[in-house]
Write an enzyme that holds these catalytic residues in place. Structure first.
Site, short mmCIF file in Angstrom:
data_model
loop_
_atom_site.label_atom_id
_atom_site.label_comp_id
_atom_site.label_asym_id
_atom_site.label_seq_id
_atom_site.Cartn_x
_atom_site.Cartn_y
_atom_site.Cartn_z
N CYS A 2 -2.49 -15.32 7.81
CA CYS A 2 -2.68 -15.77 9.18
C CYS A 2 -1.48 -16.62 9.55
CB CYS A 2 -3.92 -16.64 9.31
SG CYS A 2 -5.42 -15.80 8.82
N ARG A 27 2.20 -12.06 10.75
CA ARG A 27 1.38 -12.56 9.64
C ARG A 27 -0.09 -12.18 9.79
NH1 ARG A 27 3.82 -16.82 6.77
NH2 ARG A 27 1.76 -17.36 6.03
N TRP A 74 -5.63 -12.62 10.48
CA TRP A 74 -5.79 -11.36 9.74
C TRP A 74 -7.02 -11.58 8.90
CZ3 TRP A 74 -4.93 -9.04 4.70
CH2 TRP A 74 -4.61 -7.69 4.75
N ASN A 100 -5.04 -21.35 7.47
CA ASN A 100 -4.58 -20.15 6.77
C ASN A 100 -4.88 -20.37 5.30
OD1 ASN A 100 -3.16 -17.87 5.90
ND2 ASN A 100 -1.25 -19.01 5.77
N GLY A 101 -5.50 -19.38 4.65
CA GLY A 101 -5.83 -19.52 3.23
C GLY A 101 -7.31 -19.24 3.03
N GLU A 476 8.80 4.08 -3.58
CA GLU A 476 8.98 3.18 -2.44
C GLU A 476 8.94 3.99 -1.13
OE1 GLU A 476 8.86 0.42 -1.24
OE2 GLU A 476 10.26 0.30 0.42
N LYS A 480 6.35 3.73 2.11
CA LYS A 480 6.73 3.57 3.52
C LYS A 480 5.92 4.54 4.37
CE LYS A 480 8.33 0.58 3.21
NZ LYS A 480 8.72 -0.48 2.39
N GLU A 483 2.15 3.42 4.55
CA GLU A 483 1.79 2.19 5.25
C GLU A 483 2.13 2.21 6.73
OE1 GLU A 483 3.77 -0.98 3.20
OE2 GLU A 483 5.74 -0.16 3.55
N HIS A 499 2.85 18.59 -15.92
CA HIS A 499 1.77 18.03 -16.74
C HIS A 499 0.48 17.91 -15.93
CE1 HIS A 499 4.41 17.27 -20.11
NE2 HIS A 499 5.32 16.96 -19.21
N LYS A 601 2.27 -9.44 6.65
CA LYS A 601 3.63 -9.66 6.15
C LYS A 601 3.65 -10.43 4.85
CE LYS A 601 7.98 -9.14 6.36
NZ LYS A 601 8.41 -7.79 6.00
#
Ligand code: F6R
Length: 606
Positions: A2, A27, A74, A100-101, A476, A480, A483, A499, A601
């Site tokens: 957040c 965030r 969030w 936040n937390g 990676e 991308k 997401e 395999h 983020k």
């Protein structure tokens, strides 16, 4: 997870908070709200939606005031509803809190408060805080003492702030494990989850440490430790980033802007001082065992580095996903644990580092956000200097981390005599050619990449394949695609195909294969053999290769041909191409590119 901000001093604080909270939207962005100090009461306006929407819906700008706090959320505890949106008020509406937390003992606290008659409107953990403040104030009539009492009852992580009608010219805030800064302007003071909360107004910041609280007014601030009750002297940190680099600058999305910024990002990573990297190299050199940690994209950066350290320095340095580090517990007092993190606040990576420290290991980090928790907790921080990465999807920060880790591997190779000075110079020359090559590719190839991304936007399943160092690039790149475009994409080593996975190949499974330059003969041949395996089963293959003179329409269904480049930069260039491919697929599918669903983020919860 957040974003929190607050400001005191100016007359048009609603406006100031709007800019701050919008800059923090990356965030969290499922709901947002503000608490504004009014002559007779605290005005709370909040709703579900992005900052722009909520400000408009709630007509927030019409309230002019000198002090307020704001939050963008969030969701972690409780659904995305108006009731669960911050700020939260005490029963008497004299205290408004943002947070936040996660308050891990909130259930016990809530049950006790409810028994004492406090009424709750939300399912959140945060709401216990205004009620605790109210309860203690009723007993002490002392705001600061009530705050300290409350803080000492909270378990878990928090960056929180409150305003109270009993002290209408002050913002109170505190931190444990979630980031919190003060912004020190001449006429106005700020609080924020990070610099972006106030970067438009001041570059002077005070970094609040764990177990500290601050009382902030227009003319000054005091910082104290809530465990020891001691006042703490805090230095002012000057922020190097400018507010313009935080803006979109004509690009439709931050993601595209940040992809296009990569030539400069590489230059910055190449400019990180030799002495900083030499220190890191020394720590790796003298440690018996070294592990790399990161999570999500930064885990793939760490995997990439694993290959690079083996190839350039003859040193095996395994990469471990931060979230698995504690279970594997590989560190001891002879270890060095090197973390990779853009935000410097990721819970999993922080936990891995804390665990490593508890075992007596030395720690280091490649990190982008200066003053972040990770940058401050490790023995050897390396700031990558990539500037703010606003898009939730990491692009330029990851590339810069790969450059810095490659530089580190080269230096280690030189030190351990695995590389000659001549070879080292040759590799460095190749790295230095990267910015111009990326620049040219972005300018010349984005049209083509756009076309193929649009053409294949409805593909439901992609396989991303690579061998050797191209394998983490495949992973990676697949991340991308997942997401940002919400399209299923699986990264895999080419060698896995036979395999089991070949059973899946048919005309509906599309593959992207990262093909090394043909100067890397063995890897090149082996990768092409995998392409043959897919084609033999009528699978579609988009080959990204460097064989300018050898188009191969018989082998590839689609080719993306790049000019020949030195092998050390080839995978990095392919990664940039894959970033664009994911971006254009996402825009073709009309995705919310800069704020994709279900990702924040900096993931500050476990
Ligand atoms: C992917 C992405 C995430 C982050 C991960 C670690 O684009 O952004 O997978 O890489 O959450 O974050 P940092 O690097 O901030 O530690």
């Amino acid at each position: 997870m957040c974003g929190i901000t607050g400001a005191v001093g100016l007359k048009d604080i609603s406006n100031v908070l709007f800019d701050g909270i919008r800059n923090l939207e990356y965030r969290g962005y499922d709901s947002c709200g503000v608490a504004l100090m009014n002559r007779n009461s605290i005005i709370v306006k909040k709703n579900v939606g992005g900052v722009g929407d909520v400000y408009q819906k709630e007509n927030i700008l019409r309230h002019s005031t000198h002090l307020g706090i704001a939050h963008t959320r969030w969701a972690t505890h409780g659904q995305v509803t108006r009731n669960n949106t911050h700020p939260f008020l005490s029963c008497d509406k004299k205290f408004a809190v943002i947070h936040n937390g996660i308050i891990s003992n909130y259930r016990d606290l809530k049950t006790r408060l409810q028994k004492e008659g406090h009424r709750f409107d939300s399912d959140t953990d945060t709401e216990v805080i205004p009620h605790l403040l109210e309860k203690f104030y009723q007993k002490t009539s002392d705001i600061e003492a009530s705050f300290v009492q409350t803080l000492n009852l909270l378990e878990g992580t928090f960056a929180l702030a409150f305003i109270t009608h009993h002290q209408p010219d002050q913002i109170y805030c505190a931190k444990r494990e979630s980031p919190l800064l003060l912004g020190i302007g001449d006429e106005v003071k700020f609080i924020g989850s990070d610099f972006n909360a106030f970067i438009d107004h001041t570059k002077n910041a005070v970094i609040i440490d764990d177990d500290e609280y601050a009382i902030v007014s227009k003319d000054g601030y005091t910082v104290k430790n809530f465990v020891t009750n001691q006042e703490v002297e805090k230095p002012i940190t000057r922020i190097e980033w400018d507010s313009e680099t935080s803006k979109k600058g004509g690009y439709p999305h931050y993601m595209l802007k940040e992809i296009y910024e990569q030539p400069q990002t590489v230059v910055k990573a190449l400019e990180v001082e030799e002495k900083t990297l030499n220190r890191l190299v020394d720590m790796i050199h003298k440690s018996k065992s070294v592990q790399l940690v990161g999570v999500g994209t930064t885990y793939y950066v760490a995997m990439y580095a694993n290959y690079i350290f083996s190839a350039l320095a003859g040193r095996y340095i395994p990469a471990i996903s931060s979230d698995e580090f504690v279970s594997l517990s590989p560190a001891d007092k002879n270890s060095f644990v090197l973390a990779v993190s853009q935000s410097g606040e990721t819970y999993d990576t922080l936990s891995a580092l804390k665990h490593a420290k508890s075992k007596g290991a030395k720690t280091g980090a490649i990190v982008n956000v200066m003053g972040s928790s990770i940058s401050r907790m490790v023995d050897c921080p390396v700031l990558q200097g990539s500037g703010p990465e606003i898009c939730v999807i990491s692009t330029k920060a990851a590339l810069a981390q790969m450059i810095l880790l490659t530089r580190t591997a080269l230096k280690l190779g030189l030190k351990d005599k695995k590389l000659t000075q001549k070879a080292y110079n040759g590799f460095m020359k190749s790295l230095k050619s990267l910015p111009d090559i990326i620049e040219a590719l972005l300018n010349e190839r984005s049209g083509f990449i756009h076309r193929i991304a649009h053409q294949h936007r409805n593909v439901k399943n992609w396989l991303y394949l690579g061998r050797g160092v191209y394998y983490p690039i495949a992973l990676e790149s697949a991340l991308k695609m997942k997401e940002v475009a919400y399209v299923h994409a699986e990264g895999m080593p080419c060698g896995f195909l036979k395999h089991g996975t070949l059973a899946m190949i048919d005309p509906d499974i599309y593959s992207i294969v990262f093909i090394p330059p043909n100067s890397e003969k063995v890897l090149y041949q082996a990768t092409l053999a995998s392409v043959e395996e897919i084609r033999a089963r009528s699978g579609f293959v988009l080959g990204i290769h460097f064989d300018e003179r050898n188009r191969n329409p018989d082998l590839f269904s689609e080719e993306l041909i790049l000019p020949p480049v030195p092998p050390v930069i080839a995978p990095l260039i392919q990664m940039v191409i894959a970033q664009l491919f994911a971006y254009f697929t996402a825009t073709s599918l009309k995705r919310n590119v800069d704020k994709p669903r279900s990702l924040a983020k900096s993931v500050t919860v476990g």
